[in-house]
Design a protein around this motif. Sequence first.
Motif, short mmCIF file in Angstrom:
data_model
loop_
_atom_site.label_atom_id
_atom_site.label_comp_id
_atom_site.label_asym_id
_atom_site.label_seq_id
_atom_site.Cartn_x
_atom_site.Cartn_y
_atom_site.Cartn_z
N VAL A 136 44.87 49.39 41.03
CA VAL A 136 45.73 48.35 40.45
C VAL A 136 45.48 47.00 41.12
O VAL A 136 45.37 45.96 40.46
N GLY A 137 45.39 47.00 42.45
CA GLY A 137 45.16 45.74 43.16
C GLY A 137 43.84 45.12 42.80
O GLY A 137 43.75 43.90 42.55
N ALA A 138 42.78 45.93 42.76
CA ALA A 138 41.46 45.41 42.42
C ALA A 138 41.43 44.90 40.99
O ALA A 138 40.79 43.89 40.68
N LEU A 139 42.12 45.61 40.09
CA LEU A 139 42.17 45.19 38.69
C LEU A 139 42.81 43.82 38.56
O LEU A 139 42.26 42.92 37.91
N ARG A 140 43.96 43.63 39.19
CA ARG A 140 44.69 42.37 39.04
C ARG A 140 44.01 41.21 39.75
O ARG A 140 44.21 40.05 39.38
N ARG A 141 43.21 41.50 40.79
CA ARG A 141 42.49 40.43 41.46
C ARG A 141 41.43 39.81 40.56
O ARG A 141 40.97 38.69 40.82
N ARG A 142 41.05 40.50 39.51
CA ARG A 142 40.03 39.97 38.60
C ARG A 142 40.62 38.97 37.60
O ARG A 142 39.87 38.31 36.89
N PHE A 143 41.94 38.90 37.55
CA PHE A 143 42.60 38.04 36.57
C PHE A 143 43.18 36.80 37.24
O PHE A 143 43.67 36.85 38.37
N GLY A 144 43.12 35.70 36.51
CA GLY A 144 43.87 34.50 36.85
C GLY A 144 44.84 34.23 35.72
O GLY A 144 44.42 34.15 34.56
N THR A 165 45.82 34.00 50.32
CA THR A 165 44.55 34.70 50.09
C THR A 165 43.48 34.13 51.01
O THR A 165 43.15 32.94 50.91
N SER A 166 42.95 34.96 51.88
CA SER A 166 42.00 34.48 52.89
C SER A 166 40.68 34.02 52.27
O SER A 166 39.98 33.17 52.85
N THR A 167 40.34 34.54 51.10
CA THR A 167 39.06 34.18 50.48
C THR A 167 39.09 32.82 49.80
O THR A 167 38.04 32.30 49.42
N VAL A 168 40.29 32.26 49.62
CA VAL A 168 40.40 30.94 48.99
C VAL A 168 40.24 29.88 50.08
O VAL A 168 41.13 29.70 50.93
N THR A 169 39.13 29.18 50.08
CA THR A 169 38.86 28.16 51.09
C THR A 169 39.47 26.82 50.68
O THR A 169 39.93 26.65 49.55
N ARG A 170 39.47 25.91 51.64
CA ARG A 170 39.97 24.55 51.34
C ARG A 170 39.12 23.90 50.25
O ARG A 170 39.64 23.21 49.36
N ALA A 210 45.45 29.47 39.75
CA ALA A 210 44.65 30.48 39.06
C ALA A 210 43.15 30.24 39.26
O ALA A 210 42.39 31.17 39.54
N LEU A 211 42.72 28.98 39.17
CA LEU A 211 41.30 28.67 39.28
C LEU A 211 40.80 28.82 40.70
O LEU A 211 39.65 29.21 40.93
N ALA A 212 41.64 28.50 41.71
CA ALA A 212 41.21 28.58 43.10
C ALA A 212 40.83 30.00 43.49
O ALA A 212 39.99 30.21 44.38
N HIS A 213 41.41 30.99 42.84
CA HIS A 213 41.10 32.38 43.13
C HIS A 213 39.86 32.86 42.38
O HIS A 213 39.50 34.04 42.45
#
Length: 643
Positions: free
Chosen positions: A461-469, A490-495, A542-545
């Motif tokens: 479920v977590g992996a599925l929802r991470r694919r959506f914005g 979210t650590s993967t979202v950089t400045r 949404a776009l930053a992710h």
Amino acid sequence: MTSGKEAACQSPALLVTHHLPLVTDFMDHHEEEVLGKAYDSRLMRRLIRYLAPYRLTVSLAAVSMILHSLLQVVGPFLTKVVVDKYLVATASQPTFLDSFLSGDRMVGLSQIAALYLVTLALVFALDYAQTYTMQMVGQRAMYDLRMQMFEHLHRLQIQFFDRNPVGRLVTRVTSDVDVLNEMFTSGVVAIFGDFFSLLFILAVVLKMNAGLALVTFSVLPLIFWATDVFRRKVREYYRRIRVAIARINAHLQEHLTGMSVVQLFNREEKSFAEFEKINRAHQEAFLDSVRAHSLYYPTIEVLSSSAIALIIWYGGRRVLGGSVTLGIVVAFIQYARRFFQPIQDLSDKYNILQGAMASSERIFKLMDTPVEIASPEAPVAPVLAGSLGGRIEFRNVWFAYQGEDWVLKDIQLTVEPGETIAVVGHTGAGKTTLISLLLRFYDVQRGQILVDGVDVRQQDVGALRRRFGVVLQDPFLFSGTIESNIRLGTSTVTREDMEDAIEEVNLGDFIRSLPEGYREEVRERGNSLSVGQKQLISFARALAHNPQILILDEATSSVDTETELRVREALGRMVSGRTSVIIAHRLSTIQRADRIVVMHKGTIREVGPHQQLLALRGIYWKLYQLQYKDQEVAVAGNVAGND
């Protein structure tokens, strides 16, 4: 626009806005304050598990409590010794202290006084140790329980939140847990402490003089009768107080949140009258409780004083007769005071225990709610279509929120990777339900939904929802900063990702105009920002992710024309390289979509590009005509007004 059911299903975060504790919640609060058993061994066993990690600390508290109770009998005993041995020198039974005490009166008095001070110091230390350790253990155990409840709430399906008002769930995590903490620190522990105190006092007085002890305890039947009457009365009063407080909180939250509507429609007097009625119910219940306490405690005081009077009468006669020493009578008076005090508090502790049982039953009912939508033990990895993933397929999907009242009927739809489709239709057609099923907020009753060739029910479920914005109709911002609301931890979202997303949605100029820029504080639910600004931040979030699939659910329906133009200008950049699903009421935002899906009463009726659907002169054509006809009428009205 979306239907009530669709709006409630849009996002877990948005559920807070859909479940304010309205008047209808009053019945819920009332029904939950039923009077259950004062003690339930099954519930107590579950509660004790939360103390298991702190068993050593609890053992220390238990030892401190027992020693503290034991020392309670020392003070009156020392008083007896000093009276019989030094103040009134009489023939008395020998004690274990005789070999340690001096025969000189002045020295002996000093020794007894020193022992009394040492006893008081030990009582203080043990009382501090027991109180501090149990408070610490209680707070840690309740911390663990709250964290476990909060984690469980995050894993529950959206349908659970449809049925349970947020106000009730907040009460579970806050007030009900506080009641349990009170039981651990002031209820059960105090009851055991009182039990040992009564046991030690009973053993000492029976050994000291059994006849005088029986005279002292002769008032116990009356005390137990008065306590039972008080317990039954105050039990009902406390229930009424809790119900009234719940209603006061609900009324205040509702009317303070909707103060603009209250003032706009001049409902101040009506609101005041409703609050006055609820407040008076609380006042009456509280005064009834005060009246019960005002009668009970003086009654117990009179009865315990009567026991002392009996001690003076019976013991005095025995002293004059020479069969009892004066020291024993003095000690009995002190023991009587210490014996009846815990009995006075018995009813309050009983109510604490009963409230804790009721709260624990509600808490464990929540904790036992099954997680119906969870990741499988061995989730299947998606099968990516070439180098670009994001293929969506609905295969003969049927779905109903209740029974067989189908909201979606035999939906068959495929969205290819990188394709942009728009979904339109009347309110209640099932548009938002499609998204809720795709994100697996609910599971379908029939058919399948596949993302990149794998059923969503077989994916993590977590992996599925991470694919959506996802950008929703009602933007929801948390208290914090603009940066924290975009990154959401979210650590993967950089400045750099955040700045690119902000520029992509045409929000850069606004951010640069703020005194603190990205670190500008955002008030609760984003109340310091306009609706348009909040919506643009939601787009940037949404776009930053960097989602593989972008979903816009009525994302421009509540914004002004300028913001809509900004979004429409950025929409081409946003959907580029992504599979995109746009649910829209304003047809102007979807005309460039690769395909437009027209829904009507839970079914797909038309599919095709904008111009092709207009040429069909079907449902889409009617929607287009109605919407632009309304706009033409509005323009004509404005022109006439200017003339």
